[in-house]
Design a protein around this motif. Structure first.
Motif, PDB file in Angstrom:
ATOM      1  N   ARG A 188       0.832  -1.211   0.000  1.00 32.92           N
ATOM      2  CA  ARG A 188       0.000   0.000   0.000  1.00 32.92           C
ATOM      3  C   ARG A 188       0.867   1.261   0.000  1.00 32.92           C
ATOM      4  O   ARG A 188       0.580   2.220  -0.736  1.00 32.92           O
ATOM      5  CB  ARG A 188      -0.920  -0.005   1.206  1.00 32.92           C
ATOM      6  CG  ARG A 188      -1.984  -1.115   1.147  1.00 32.92           C
ATOM      7  CD  ARG A 188      -2.828  -1.134   2.404  1.00 32.92           C
ATOM      8  NE  ARG A 188      -3.541   0.125   2.574  1.00 32.92           N
ATOM      9  CZ  ARG A 188      -4.269   0.421   3.657  1.00 32.92           C
ATOM     10  NH1 ARG A 188      -4.365  -0.456   4.648  1.00 32.92           N
ATOM     11  NH2 ARG A 188      -4.905   1.580   3.741  1.00 32.92           N
ATOM     12  N   ILE A 189       1.917   1.274   0.825  1.00 28.46           N
ATOM     13  CA  ILE A 189       2.746   2.494   0.872  1.00 28.46           C
ATOM     14  C   ILE A 189       3.519   2.671  -0.428  1.00 28.46           C
ATOM     15  O   ILE A 189       3.691   3.797  -0.916  1.00 28.46           O
ATOM     16  CB  ILE A 189       3.691   2.459   2.094  1.00 28.46           C
ATOM     17  CG1 ILE A 189       4.379   3.823   2.232  1.00 28.46           C
ATOM     18  CG2 ILE A 189       4.708   1.343   1.989  1.00 28.46           C
ATOM     19  CD1 ILE A 189       5.201   3.951   3.495  1.00 28.46           C
ATOM     20  N   ASP A 190       3.964   1.581  -1.053  1.00 29.44           N
ATOM     21  CA  ASP A 190       4.647   1.696  -2.343  1.00 29.44           C
ATOM     22  C   ASP A 190       3.711   2.261  -3.403  1.00 29.44           C
ATOM     23  O   ASP A 190       4.091   3.135  -4.196  1.00 29.44           O
ATOM     24  CB  ASP A 190       5.167   0.324  -2.795  1.00 29.44           C
ATOM     25  CG  ASP A 190       6.420  -0.096  -2.052  1.00 29.44           C
ATOM     26  OD1 ASP A 190       6.900   0.696  -1.218  1.00 29.44           O
ATOM     27  OD2 ASP A 190       6.917  -1.216  -2.301  1.00 29.44           O
ATOM     28  N   ILE A 246       3.116   6.070  -2.707  1.00 25.84           N
ATOM     29  CA  ILE A 246       4.273   6.888  -3.076  1.00 25.84           C
ATOM     30  C   ILE A 246       4.405   6.966  -4.590  1.00 25.84           C
ATOM     31  O   ILE A 246       4.667   8.041  -5.159  1.00 25.84           O
ATOM     32  CB  ILE A 246       5.559   6.320  -2.444  1.00 25.84           C
ATOM     33  CG1 ILE A 246       5.497   6.441  -0.906  1.00 25.84           C
ATOM     34  CG2 ILE A 246       6.792   7.022  -2.980  1.00 25.84           C
ATOM     35  CD1 ILE A 246       5.476   7.859  -0.402  1.00 25.84           C
TER      36      ILE A 246
END
Length: 408
Positions: free
Chosen positions: A374-376, A379
């Motif tokens: 999710r964070i990748d 970003i």
């Protein structure tokens, strides 16, 4: 033989030990007269009246400074402790020991069993104060002599190195010529492979990528079969250590460097143990003469190469971080807000997915861990949103800025 030199009959019934030693293998091979004179002490022991004579020559080629093990000296000590020795014969005190610890330990044991110490000057009884004093002085002089010889030798070598005239070992691709001094090896194949390493590193900016590229092309690198002259080589597939050693060596930039490494002394089993070739920081090198000889690259490029290598160091505090492969977008870029450690990446699941975690096996338990998908994605979406209006122009400008930074 005077009455003072005569040995008591009980001592003559014991064993006479002739101790033979030379400091280096070169002395063993070249200084044949010294070795012959030491072995002739057997005749001196016979003249004194000994019938049981043992020669201990296990320490040929070993220094008596106390920094290396001497099995022959240890055997001599064991025989003294067993009370089997009536006399110890040596050419001079320096043969037995060049350090106070071994010398006085030997004298103490000789005094306890009333054994004599013999050299070409006479007979010494360690139980007698005057003889003990004279033997102590001989040992001190021997130790001092070694320090003086070592200091003179190192000072002379350092003075010659400061002029760039000391013919130290040089890397592959160079030779010491009798007339002109240090110059390029005339072997064109050697020169070409070294220049290829520098040109490929200039292109790729990474030592590992340079190695991978050269290995894929089946490039070979010379391995010396004669370490003393570096005139005979076996060409073997290039290794990473070949690439990194060429890039890091200042000789290839035309600089003469001396004193790049030092030694360390540690105490092992009560005895000094020296280890060598510990690299020194660049600013602590004893001699660095730029422009000393023809280089494969100039000094400015050498400094840029060292900056690139330092920037590529993974996990080093304060350096630029780069991805190490895998699907994680932020590998090496995230830090733990709690303890400050850099987050590592693990891949879990049947279809491996990245997990960022604050964990190292040699430090206290991890602080946190969380899935990276999710964070990748978040970003990546934000990056694309920022660069979308002028994506092509921004990419070209970023690449130009990167190249300008590397060429500064």
């Amino acid at each position: 033989m005077t009455n003072a030199d005569r040995l008591p009959a009980p001592l003559l019934k014991r064993k006479a030990v002739v101790y033979v030693r030379q400091s280096t293998q070169a002395q063993v091979q070249v200084n044949l007269e010294s070795k012959r004179r030491q072995y002739e002490l057997v005749d001196e022991a016979k003249r004194r009246g000994f019938r049981d004579i043992e020669v201990i020559d296990d320490d040929l080629g070993r220094s008596a400074s106390g920094a290396v093990a001497r099995p022959g000296f240890e055997r001599l000590v064991a025989l003294l402790c067993a009370g089997e020795v009536g006399a110890v014969l040596c050419l001079d005190a320096s043969r037995l020991a060049r350090n106070g610890r071994d010398w006085h330990h030997l004298l103490e044991l000789c005094g306890l069993v009333e054994a004599r110490v013999l050299d070409l000057d006479g007979v010494y009884d360690p139980c007698r104060p005057n003889d003990r004093l004279l033997l102590g002085m001989k040992g001190s002089i021997s130790e001092f002599e070694l320090n003086v010889l070592r200091t003179r030798m190192l000072d002379a070598a350092r003075a010659k190195a400061q002029r760039g005239e000391l013919r130290i070992s040089v890397p592959i691709g160079y030779l010491w010529h009798r007339e002109v001094g240090l110059g390029l090896d005339p072997n064109q194949r050697l020169q070409e492979v070294i220049r290829l390493i520098f040109s490929r590193f200039r292109e790729l900016g990474s030592a590992r990528q340079t190695f991978m590229s050269l290995r894929s092309e089946q490039v070979h690198f010379p391995r010396p079969t004669d370490r003393s002259s570096l005139t005979h080589f076996d060409w073997t597939p290039i290794r990473y250590r070949n690439v990194i050693s060429v890039i890091r060596n200042p000789f290839y930039a035309g600089a003469y460097a001396y004193g790049k490494s030092g030694n360390k002394t540690t105490i092992v089993d009560g005895r000094a143990h020296k280890s060598y070739k510990h690299p020194k920081p660049f600013e602590q090198w004893e001699v660095l003469l730029k422009g000393h000889h023809q280089g494969y690259i100039d000094w400015e490029e050498f400094e840029r190469n060292q900056q690139r290598l330092a920037a590529n160091a993974y996990g080093k505090a304060g350096d630029v971080k780069s991805g190490r492969g895998g699907r994680a977008l932020l590998a090496g870029l995230l830090g733990c807000a709690r303890c400050g450690r850099r987050l590592s990446v693990a891949y879990t699941g049947r279809t491996p997915q990245p997990v960022y975690r604050c964990y190292r096996f040699d430090l206290p338990p991890k602080c946190m861990s969380f899935g990276g998908s999710r964070i990748d994605a978040a970003i990546a979406k934000e990056v694309m949103r920022v660069v979308e209006p002028m994506a092509i122009e921004a990419a070209l400008q970023a690449e130009q800025m990167r190249m300008d930074t590397l060429n500064e």
